[in-house]
Motif scaffolding. Structure first.
Motif, PDB file in Angstrom:
ATOM      1  N   ILE A   1      10.849 -11.445 -20.408  1.00 20.43           N
ATOM      2  CA  ILE A   1      10.500 -10.327 -21.291  1.00 20.43           C
ATOM      3  C   ILE A   1      10.695  -8.982 -20.594  1.00 20.43           C
ATOM      4  CG2 ILE A   1       8.540  -9.224 -22.464  1.00 20.43           C
ATOM      5  CD1 ILE A   1       7.745 -11.885 -23.495  1.00 20.43           C
ATOM      6  N   ARG A   2      10.559  -8.947 -19.296  1.00 24.43           N
ATOM      7  CA  ARG A   2      10.717  -7.675 -18.574  1.00 24.43           C
ATOM      8  C   ARG A   2      12.105  -7.086 -18.754  1.00 24.43           C
ATOM      9  NH1 ARG A   2      13.536  -8.134 -13.809  1.00 24.43           N
ATOM     10  NH2 ARG A   2      13.963 -10.274 -13.195  1.00 24.43           N
ATOM     11  N   LEU A   3      13.088  -7.913 -19.097  1.00 20.71           N
ATOM     12  CA  LEU A   3      14.445  -7.405 -19.288  1.00 20.71           C
ATOM     13  C   LEU A   3      14.592  -6.600 -20.573  1.00 20.71           C
ATOM     14  CD1 LEU A   3      16.600 -10.432 -18.082  1.00 20.71           C
ATOM     15  CD2 LEU A   3      15.824  -8.444 -16.787  1.00 20.71           C
ATOM     16  N   TYR A   4      13.594  -6.638 -21.430  1.00 24.27           N
ATOM     17  CA  TYR A   4      13.620  -5.833 -22.656  1.00 24.27           C
ATOM     18  C   TYR A   4      13.119  -4.407 -22.439  1.00 24.27           C
ATOM     19  CZ  TYR A   4      14.412 -10.062 -25.399  1.00 24.27           C
ATOM     20  OH  TYR A   4      14.936 -11.208 -25.926  1.00 24.27           O
ATOM     21  N   PHE A   5      12.538  -4.124 -21.280  1.00 25.84           N
ATOM     22  CA  PHE A   5      11.981  -2.801 -21.026  1.00 25.84           C
ATOM     23  C   PHE A   5      12.900  -1.979 -20.152  1.00 25.84           C
ATOM     24  CE2 PHE A   5       8.254  -5.320 -22.071  1.00 25.84           C
ATOM     25  CZ  PHE A   5       7.632  -4.492 -22.981  1.00 25.84           C
ATOM     26  N   PRO A   6      13.094  -0.724 -20.385  1.00 23.69           N
ATOM     27  CA  PRO A   6      12.590   0.100 -21.479  1.00 23.69           C
ATOM     28  C   PRO A   6      13.552   0.155 -22.681  1.00 23.69           C
ATOM     29  CG  PRO A   6      13.564   1.559 -19.884  1.00 23.69           C
ATOM     30  CD  PRO A   6      13.710   0.132 -19.357  1.00 23.69           C
ATOM     31  N   LEU A   7      14.826  -0.197 -22.489  1.00 21.74           N
ATOM     32  CA  LEU A   7      15.804  -0.007 -23.562  1.00 21.74           C
ATOM     33  C   LEU A   7      15.521  -0.852 -24.799  1.00 21.74           C
ATOM     34  CD1 LEU A   7      19.157   0.189 -21.548  1.00 21.74           C
ATOM     35  CD2 LEU A   7      17.763   2.047 -22.450  1.00 21.74           C
ATOM     36  N   GLY A   8      15.160  -2.094 -24.613  1.00 19.02           N
ATOM     37  CA  GLY A   8      14.869  -2.956 -25.755  1.00 19.02           C
ATOM     38  C   GLY A   8      13.659  -2.472 -26.537  1.00 19.02           C
ATOM     39  N   PHE A   9      12.668  -1.961 -25.837  1.00 20.07           N
ATOM     40  CA  PHE A   9      11.477  -1.442 -26.498  1.00 20.07           C
ATOM     41  C   PHE A   9      11.804  -0.188 -27.294  1.00 20.07           C
ATOM     42  CE2 PHE A   9       7.415   0.814 -26.700  1.00 20.07           C
ATOM     43  CZ  PHE A   9       6.620  -0.178 -27.241  1.00 20.07           C
ATOM     44  N   ILE A  10      12.661   0.661 -26.738  1.00 22.94           N
ATOM     45  CA  ILE A  10      13.092   1.868 -27.459  1.00 22.94           C
ATOM     46  C   ILE A  10      13.871   1.463 -28.709  1.00 22.94           C
ATOM     47  CG2 ILE A  10      14.600   3.894 -27.331  1.00 22.94           C
ATOM     48  CD1 ILE A  10      13.818   4.017 -24.303  1.00 22.94           C
ATOM     49  N   ALA A  11      14.759   0.484 -28.571  1.00 23.23           N
ATOM     50  CA  ALA A  11      15.521  -0.002 -29.728  1.00 23.23           C
ATOM     51  C   ALA A  11      14.580  -0.599 -30.777  1.00 23.23           C
ATOM     52  CB  ALA A  11      16.546  -1.038 -29.285  1.00 23.23           C
ATOM     53  N   LEU A  12      13.545  -1.297 -30.349  1.00 19.96           N
ATOM     54  CA  LEU A  12      12.566  -1.866 -31.279  1.00 19.96           C
ATOM     55  C   LEU A  12      11.841  -0.765 -32.040  1.00 19.96           C
ATOM     56  CD1 LEU A  12      11.010  -4.316 -32.393  1.00 19.96           C
ATOM     57  CD2 LEU A  12       9.492  -4.117 -30.415  1.00 19.96           C
ATOM     58  N   ALA A  13      11.436   0.277 -31.353  1.00 18.35           N
ATOM     59  CA  ALA A  13      10.755   1.394 -32.014  1.00 18.35           C
ATOM     60  C   ALA A  13      11.690   2.078 -33.016  1.00 18.35           C
ATOM     61  CB  ALA A  13      10.253   2.396 -30.980  1.00 18.35           C
ATOM     62  N   LEU A  14      12.937   2.311 -32.632  1.00 15.53           N
ATOM     63  CA  LEU A  14      13.895   2.953 -33.536  1.00 15.53           C
ATOM     64  C   LEU A  14      14.205   2.077 -34.747  1.00 15.53           C
ATOM     65  CD1 LEU A  14      16.366   4.551 -30.961  1.00 15.53           C
ATOM     66  CD2 LEU A  14      14.632   5.707 -32.365  1.00 15.53           C
ATOM     67  N   ALA A  15      14.380   0.784 -34.532  1.00 18.68           N
ATOM     68  CA  ALA A  15      14.648  -0.132 -35.648  1.00 18.68           C
ATOM     69  C   ALA A  15      13.453  -0.196 -36.594  1.00 18.68           C
ATOM     70  CB  ALA A  15      14.993  -1.522 -35.126  1.00 18.68           C
ATOM     71  N   SER A  16      12.258  -0.166 -36.061  1.00 24.59           N
ATOM     72  CA  SER A  16      11.061  -0.196 -36.899  1.00 24.59           C
ATOM     73  C   SER A  16      10.943   1.075 -37.736  1.00 24.59           C
ATOM     74  CB  SER A  16       9.808  -0.364 -36.042  1.00 24.59           C
ATOM     75  OG  SER A  16       9.864  -1.579 -35.335  1.00 24.59           O
ATOM     76  N   ILE A  17      11.246   2.214 -37.134  1.00 23.94           N
ATOM     77  CA  ILE A  17      11.225   3.476 -37.876  1.00 23.94           C
ATOM     78  C   ILE A  17      12.298   3.465 -38.956  1.00 23.94           C
ATOM     79  CG2 ILE A  17      11.658   5.957 -37.671  1.00 23.94           C
ATOM     80  CD1 ILE A  17      10.311   5.739 -34.853  1.00 23.94           C
ATOM     81  N   TRP A  18      13.496   3.001 -38.623  1.00 23.77           N
ATOM     82  CA  TRP A  18      14.573   2.897 -39.626  1.00 23.77           C
ATOM     83  C   TRP A  18      14.128   2.013 -40.794  1.00 23.77           C
ATOM     84  CZ3 TRP A  18      16.882  -1.836 -40.804  1.00 23.77           C
ATOM     85  CH2 TRP A  18      17.909  -1.781 -41.743  1.00 23.77           C
ATOM     86  N   PHE A  19      13.527   0.881 -40.479  1.00 23.61           N
ATOM     87  CA  PHE A  19      13.090  -0.041 -41.521  1.00 23.61           C
ATOM     88  C   PHE A  19      12.034   0.609 -42.414  1.00 23.61           C
ATOM     89  CE2 PHE A  19      10.228  -3.327 -43.092  1.00 23.61           C
ATOM     90  CZ  PHE A  19      11.112  -4.110 -43.799  1.00 23.61           C
ATOM     91  N   ALA A  20      11.067   1.277 -41.810  1.00 22.08           N
ATOM     92  CA  ALA A  20      10.000   1.921 -42.592  1.00 22.08           C
ATOM     93  C   ALA A  20      10.562   2.999 -43.505  1.00 22.08           C
ATOM     94  CB  ALA A  20       8.939   2.501 -41.655  1.00 22.08           C
ATOM     95  N   ARG A  21      11.566   3.726 -43.028  1.00 21.08           N
ATOM     96  CA  ARG A  21      12.179   4.764 -43.866  1.00 21.08           C
ATOM     97  C   ARG A  21      12.961   4.143 -45.015  1.00 21.08           C
ATOM     98  NH1 ARG A  21      13.259  10.179 -41.170  1.00 21.08           N
ATOM     99  NH2 ARG A  21      14.456  10.352 -43.073  1.00 21.08           N
ATOM    100  N   GLN A  22      13.587   2.987 -44.782  1.00 21.67           N
ATOM    101  CA  GLN A  22      14.337   2.302 -45.834  1.00 21.67           C
ATOM    102  C   GLN A  22      13.428   1.770 -46.918  1.00 21.67           C
ATOM    103  OE1 GLN A  22      17.753   2.018 -46.071  1.00 21.67           O
ATOM    104  NE2 GLN A  22      17.711   3.459 -44.368  1.00 21.67           N
ATOM    105  N   GLN A  23      12.203   1.402 -46.562  1.00 25.65           N
ATOM    106  CA  GLN A  23      11.275   0.804 -47.500  1.00 25.65           C
ATOM    107  C   GLN A  23      10.602   1.821 -48.414  1.00 25.65           C
ATOM    108  OE1 GLN A  23      12.658  -2.191 -47.041  1.00 25.65           O
ATOM    109  NE2 GLN A  23      10.691  -2.948 -47.696  1.00 25.65           N
ATOM    110  N   ARG A  24      10.707   3.103 -48.134  1.00 23.40           N
ATOM    111  CA  ARG A  24      10.054   4.130 -48.956  1.00 23.40           C
ATOM    112  C   ARG A  24      10.631   4.198 -50.328  1.00 23.40           C
ATOM    113  NH1 ARG A  24       9.401   9.544 -45.637  1.00 23.40           N
ATOM    114  NH2 ARG A  24       9.055   8.609 -43.653  1.00 23.40           N
TER     115      ARG A  24
END
Length: 171
Positions: free
Chosen positions: A148-171
């Motif tokens: 799991i450490r291989l996901y930090f920090p870039l994977g975590f940033i991508a997860l946050a961005l994908a989650s924000i994109w998804f939330a904006r799409q759902q509006r």
């Protein structure tokens, strides 16, 4: 017995949650690139093993990400359909995180099992089943602790961005 309208309602809910093929494919490719890049950067920074092993692990993370994105997107849509954007944000975060870790860990477990298969009993025996379960459980544990450490920090940033994109799409 479940009445017929209730079954139709559930099927309709599942159909609405299915992502478009374009979103699933494009998202899977972007997610695979992000997860593979995250692993690659971490392994290169750590000066890890050989270039061939670095490529293999990065590819494993990329394939795990590609398989996980459509499943995570579907689950996030299923959970957040018709709800507020906060629920959509949380659903995307949790679903993408869980599917990415789960499917990449599963691929790791399959590779781990194929390595140790040469020392296991013949297939479909009781001893083989016990060895199989223990090998896969050990692989998942090892992936959780070390992978799991291989996901930090870039994977975590991508997860946050994908989650924000998804939330904006759902509006």
């Amino acid at each position: 017995m479940t009445p017929l309208p209730a079954i139709r309602n559930r099927v309709g809910h599942i159909r609405k949650a299915l992502p478009s093929p374009r979103a699933a494919v494009c998202g899977a490719l972007l997610w695979a690139a992000a997860m593979g890049a995250s692993a690659l950067v971490n392994l290169l920074v750590d000066d890890w093993e050989t270039p061939a092993k670095i490529r293999f692990v990065s590819l494993l993370y990329a394939v795990g990400g590609a398989l996980a994105f459509p499943v995570g997107l579907f689950l996030a849509r299923l959970v957040s359909l018709g709800r507020h954007w906060q629920v959509a944000l949380a659903a995307a975060f949790v679903c993408l995180l869980a599917t990415t870790i789960g499917l990449t860990g599963g691929l790791f477990a399959l590779q781990y099992r194929s390595y140790y298969a040469q020392w296991h009993e013949p297939a479909l025996t009781i001893a083989w089943a016990i060895q199989f379960v223990h090998t896969v459980a050990t692989a998942f544990y090892q992936f959780i602790v070390l992978g799991i450490r291989l996901y930090f920090p870039l994977g975590f940033i991508a997860l946050a961005l994908a989650s924000i994109w998804f939330a904006r799409q759902q509006r």
